[in-house]
Design an enzyme around this catalytic site. Structure first.
Site, PDB file in Angstrom:
ATOM      1  N   ARG A 154      -0.300  14.515  12.917  1.00 17.78           N
ATOM      2  CA  ARG A 154       0.419  14.256  11.656  1.00 17.78           C
ATOM      3  C   ARG A 154       0.459  15.519  10.803  1.00 17.78           C
ATOM      4  NH1 ARG A 154      -1.653   8.659   9.197  1.00 17.78           N
ATOM      5  NH2 ARG A 154       0.279   8.770   8.016  1.00 17.78           N
ATOM      6  N   ARG A 192      -8.810  -0.855   4.046  1.00 16.83           N
ATOM      7  CA  ARG A 192      -8.061   0.278   3.476  1.00 16.83           C
ATOM      8  C   ARG A 192      -6.647  -0.155   3.102  1.00 16.83           C
ATOM      9  NH1 ARG A 192      -7.640   5.581   6.842  1.00 16.83           N
ATOM     10  NH2 ARG A 192      -5.988   5.721   5.290  1.00 16.83           N
ATOM     11  N   LYS A 201       0.845  -1.209   0.000  1.00 17.73           N
ATOM     12  CA  LYS A 201       0.000   0.000   0.000  1.00 17.73           C
ATOM     13  C   LYS A 201       0.875   1.253   0.000  1.00 17.73           C
ATOM     14  CE  LYS A 201      -1.856   1.612   4.045  1.00 17.73           C
ATOM     15  NZ  LYS A 201      -1.511   3.019   4.320  1.00 17.73           N
ATOM     16  N   ASN A 202       1.769   1.335   0.976  1.00 18.95           N
ATOM     17  CA  ASN A 202       2.556   2.565   1.103  1.00 18.95           C
ATOM     18  C   ASN A 202       3.636   2.677   0.035  1.00 18.95           C
ATOM     19  OD1 ASN A 202       0.951   3.247   3.215  1.00 18.95           O
ATOM     20  ND2 ASN A 202       2.393   2.628   4.815  1.00 18.95           N
ATOM     21  N   ASP A 243       4.139   0.535  11.852  1.00 13.43           N
ATOM     22  CA  ASP A 243       2.923  -0.090  11.333  1.00 13.43           C
ATOM     23  C   ASP A 243       2.752  -1.531  11.835  1.00 13.43           C
ATOM     24  OD1 ASP A 243       2.369   2.233  10.010  1.00 13.43           O
ATOM     25  OD2 ASP A 243       3.010   1.536   8.039  1.00 13.43           O
ATOM     26  N   CYS A 301      -5.392  12.816  12.924  1.00 20.05           N
ATOM     27  CA  CYS A 301      -5.555  11.419  12.546  1.00 20.05           C
ATOM     28  C   CYS A 301      -5.613  10.592  13.821  1.00 20.05           C
ATOM     29  CB  CYS A 301      -4.351  11.030  11.698  1.00 20.05           C
ATOM     30  SG  CYS A 301      -4.238   9.316  11.302  1.00 20.05           S
TER      31      CYS A 301
HETATM   32  N1  EPU Z   1       6.006  14.728  10.753  1.00 22.77           N
HETATM   33  C1  EPU Z   1       5.992  16.065  11.065  1.00 22.77           C
HETATM   34  N2  EPU Z   1       5.824  16.964  10.055  1.00 22.77           N
HETATM   35  C2  EPU Z   1       5.669  16.575   8.757  1.00 22.77           C
HETATM   36  C3  EPU Z   1       5.689  15.209   8.444  1.00 22.77           C
HETATM   37  C4  EPU Z   1       5.860  14.288   9.475  1.00 22.77           C
HETATM   38  O1  EPU Z   1       6.132  16.438  12.229  1.00 22.77           O
HETATM   39  O2  EPU Z   1       5.519  17.451   7.881  1.00 22.77           O
HETATM   40  C5  EPU Z   1       6.195  13.739  11.829  1.00 22.77           C
HETATM   41  C6  EPU Z   1       4.955  12.862  12.023  1.00 22.77           C
HETATM   42  O3  EPU Z   1       4.008  13.471  12.861  1.00 22.77           O
HETATM   43  C7  EPU Z   1       5.560  11.598  12.620  1.00 22.77           C
HETATM   44  C8  EPU Z   1       6.941  11.514  11.938  1.00 22.77           C
HETATM   45  O4  EPU Z   1       7.206  12.827  11.441  1.00 22.77           O
HETATM   46  O5  EPU Z   1       5.751  11.750  14.002  1.00 22.77           O
HETATM   47  C9  EPU Z   1       7.018  10.543  10.792  1.00 22.77           C
HETATM   48  O6  EPU Z   1       5.897  10.711   9.932  1.00 22.77           O
HETATM   49  P1  EPU Z   1       5.971  10.360   8.373  1.00 22.77           P
HETATM   50  O7  EPU Z   1       5.892  11.615   7.607  1.00 22.77           O
HETATM   51  O8  EPU Z   1       7.142   9.464   8.132  1.00 22.77           O
HETATM   52  O9  EPU Z   1       4.624   9.538   8.179  1.00 22.77           O
HETATM   53  P2  EPU Z   1       3.675   9.576   6.915  1.00 22.77           P
HETATM   54  O10 EPU Z   1       4.458   9.784   5.683  1.00 22.77           O
HETATM   55  O11 EPU Z   1       2.531  10.470   7.203  1.00 22.77           O
HETATM   56  C10 EPU Z   1       3.883   7.040   6.318  1.00 22.77           C
HETATM   57  C11 EPU Z   1       2.943   5.894   6.142  1.00 22.77           C
HETATM   58  C12 EPU Z   1       2.413   5.464   7.500  1.00 22.77           C
HETATM   59  C13 EPU Z   1       3.601   5.034   8.345  1.00 22.77           C
HETATM   60  C14 EPU Z   1       4.603   6.203   8.462  1.00 22.77           C
HETATM   61  C15 EPU Z   1       5.867   5.856   9.228  1.00 22.77           C
HETATM   62  C16 EPU Z   1       2.006   6.251   3.974  1.00 22.77           C
HETATM   63  C17 EPU Z   1       0.843   6.647   3.142  1.00 22.77           C
HETATM   64  N3  EPU Z   1       1.855   6.303   5.295  1.00 22.77           N
HETATM   65  O12 EPU Z   1       3.127   8.089   6.919  1.00 22.77           O
HETATM   66  O13 EPU Z   1       1.567   4.335   7.288  1.00 22.77           O
HETATM   67  O14 EPU Z   1       3.167   4.650   9.630  1.00 22.77           O
HETATM   68  O15 EPU Z   1       4.977   6.646   7.145  1.00 22.77           O
HETATM   69  O16 EPU Z   1       6.523   4.818   8.630  1.00 22.77           O
HETATM   70  O17 EPU Z   1       3.042   5.874   3.453  1.00 22.77           O
HETATM   71  C18 EPU Z   1      -0.273   2.920   7.689  1.00 22.77           C
HETATM   72  O18 EPU Z   1       0.002   2.344   6.628  1.00 22.77           O
HETATM   73  O19 EPU Z   1      -1.140   2.459   8.490  1.00 22.77           O
HETATM   74  C19 EPU Z   1       0.413   4.175   8.018  1.00 22.77           C
HETATM   75  C20 EPU Z   1      -0.038   5.009   8.937  1.00 22.77           C
END
Ligand code: EPU
Length: 432
Positions: free
Chosen positions: A122, A399, A22-23, A307, A117
């Site tokens: 996030r 999802r 998915k990701n 995850d 979320c």
């Molecule tokens: N963060 C910030 N500011 C930002 C972006 C991130 O503070 O602008 C923080 C977040 O709050 C978090 C950390 O940085 O504490 C890491 O977040 P990240 O950006 O890596 O997460 P994401 O890209 O929103 C993806 C996956 C998630 C997975 C995380 C961590 C996708 C669509 N989602 O989320 O997957 O848990 O990386 O590996 O790729 C899931 O599949 O259930 C899921 C939530």
């Protein structure tokens, strides 16, 4: 909404054919917006988040459709809008990925801010800071981000190494591929899902150095050309089925899988006492006993994936001894724990960590899933619990997991899906 009902206590045995990640797939769909020509994607999972992203691409004017054997075919030449609909962004945070490509290719992106979320705070501030560094003017107003740039210019983007962001890495590298000059992204994420997208971009003609490392050097090109590409297998799905095998004291093989994507998870399962065998593109896990207690801390790749933290918590809930699981990525990712306690687990959450005192047996109960991974964890708890577990909110699991109930049934699980309305009349009896 649907509920999932499980009668626990059956050891799972057999082989699971994994779906595409998915990701790993979501960034590929977003990247197709940058491409001049057809992008043909294979191994894209048939799950709700992918359908949402396809709707998003279509809402922007792109053509996107699954063609039986040919895979998902996307053609962005007809894109005629830079406005992402709120209804799609609020359904799935991954839809914010369209911001970078729209800005890079069309000079403008109007994308609602995804907001909070259930798994924790996030924000998208790293994404927005990066767009500004690349020369975009960004306004945040009325709950949306409006970014504009006549010309994006390469720059140095230093990301916070304490909070390495998968999403910001993807969005900014997508943007930088068509900026003028060279962008250096420091402290980039190197999750396999990110690397798969880097490889697709390179195959489309992008100039990206440092693929798979924490420092990316991207020199903008004027045009990316069409490509045929295969998404990687879902390592979270692989981990989920292996842990299901460990919990139920069965023998489960997952394939195709790159064991290097799972090194940390396999190490923890090994410490828990599982017998793990690596085959060519396959991993087999066998378990004959209660697991040992193992301490786990989530971290960006190659660390332990957040995850899979909820699934790991279920494993530790029946371990011999006490373990501590620290969650360092999302502050509300222990939201499955209260439901697990209702099933007889002994867990205390404090300051970003949960202490699991293993109990010999969980007992089935009606429980509620709050997100994809919490839902998967409650399914696993139901598989090992005594009696019947009914999980409300089962569609959340759809999802992210393709046919999880069908795949578990094929391993011997007594599991079925029913409409939520059935709960009103359910007498708690099972099912399969
Ligand atoms: N963060 C910030 N500011 C930002 C972006 C991130 O503070 O602008 C923080 C977040 O709050 C978090 C950390 O940085 O504490 C890491 O977040 P990240 O950006 O890596 O997460 P994401 O890209 O929103 C993806 C996956 C998630 C997975 C995380 C961590 C996708 C669509 N989602 O989320 O997957 O848990 O990386 O590996 O790729 C899931 O599949 O259930 C899921 C939530």
């Amino acid at each position: 909404m649907s509920r999932i009902a499980i009668e626990g206590g059956v050891p799972l045995n057999g082989t699971v054919r994994l779906s595409g990640s998915k990701n790993g797939s979501l960034p590929l769909l977003a990247a197709s917006l940058l491409v001049d020509g057809e992008v043909v994607l294979h191994n894209i999972p048939h799950i709700r988040d992918i359908r949402t992203m396809i709707q998003m691409l279509r809402a922007l004017g792109a053509r996107a459709e699954f063609r039986d054997d040919a895979g998902l075919v996307i053609d962005s030449s007809s894109v005629n809008s830079v406005r992402a609909p709120y209804d799609l962004v609020r359904r799935m945070r991954g839809s914010f990925y369209v911001a970078g490509p729209l800005l890079a290719r069309f000079g403008e992106a109007h994308v609602p801010l995804p907001g909070g979320c259930v798994i924790g705070s996030r924000p998208v501030d790293f994404h927005i800071k990066g767009f500004k560094a690349l020369g975009a003017e960004v306004e945040e107003k009325h709950g949306a981000m409006h970014a504009r740039a006549e010309r994006l210019r390469g720059t140095r983007i230093y990301m916070d190494p304490r909070l390495r962001s998968v999403g910001a890495t993807v969005n900014l590298m997508l943007t930088a591929t068509m900026a003028e000059g060279t962008t250096v992204v420091e402290n980039a994420s190197r999750e396999p899902e990110v690397v798969c997208c880097q490889q697709l971009l390179a195959a489309c003609g992008a100039d990206i150095q440092g693929i798979g490392t924490t420092t990316l050097t991207i020199t903008g090109v004027e045009r990316l050309h069409g490509v045929e590409w295969t998404a990687i297998s879902d390592r979270m799905e692989a981990g989920t089925f292996l842990i299901a095998g460990a919990l139920t004291r069965g023998e489960v093989t997952v394939e195709p899988v790159d064991a290097e994507h799972m090194a940390m998870v396999l190490d923890v399962l090994d410490q828990a006492g599982c017998d793990i065998r690596l085959g060519e593109n396959a991993v087999t896990l066998r378990m004959d006993d209660r697991p040992n207690a193992v301490d786990v801390m989530t971290a960006p790749f190659p660390g332990y994936p957040t995850d899979l933290q909820p699934n790991t918590g279920v494993l530790m809930s029946i371990a011999r001894g006490t373990s501590v699981i620290e969650e360092t990525i999302f502050d509300a990712r222990f939201n499955y724990v209260d439901e697990l306690i209702r099933m007889g687990a002994d867990v205390r959450v404090m300051d970003g960590a949960a202490i699991f005192k293993g109990v010999p047996q969980l007992s089935g109960a009606p429980v509620v899933a709050t997100d994809i991974r919490a839902g998967a964890a409650l399914i696993l708890a139901g598989l090992v619990a005594d009696g019947v577990t009914e999980i409300s909110g089962g569609t959340l699991v759809d999802r992210g997991y393709e046919d999880i109930t069908g795949k578990l049934s094929a391993l011997g699980a007594r599991i079925e899906t029913a409409p939520e309305a059935d709960l009103e009349t359910s007498n708690g009896e099972c099912l399969a």
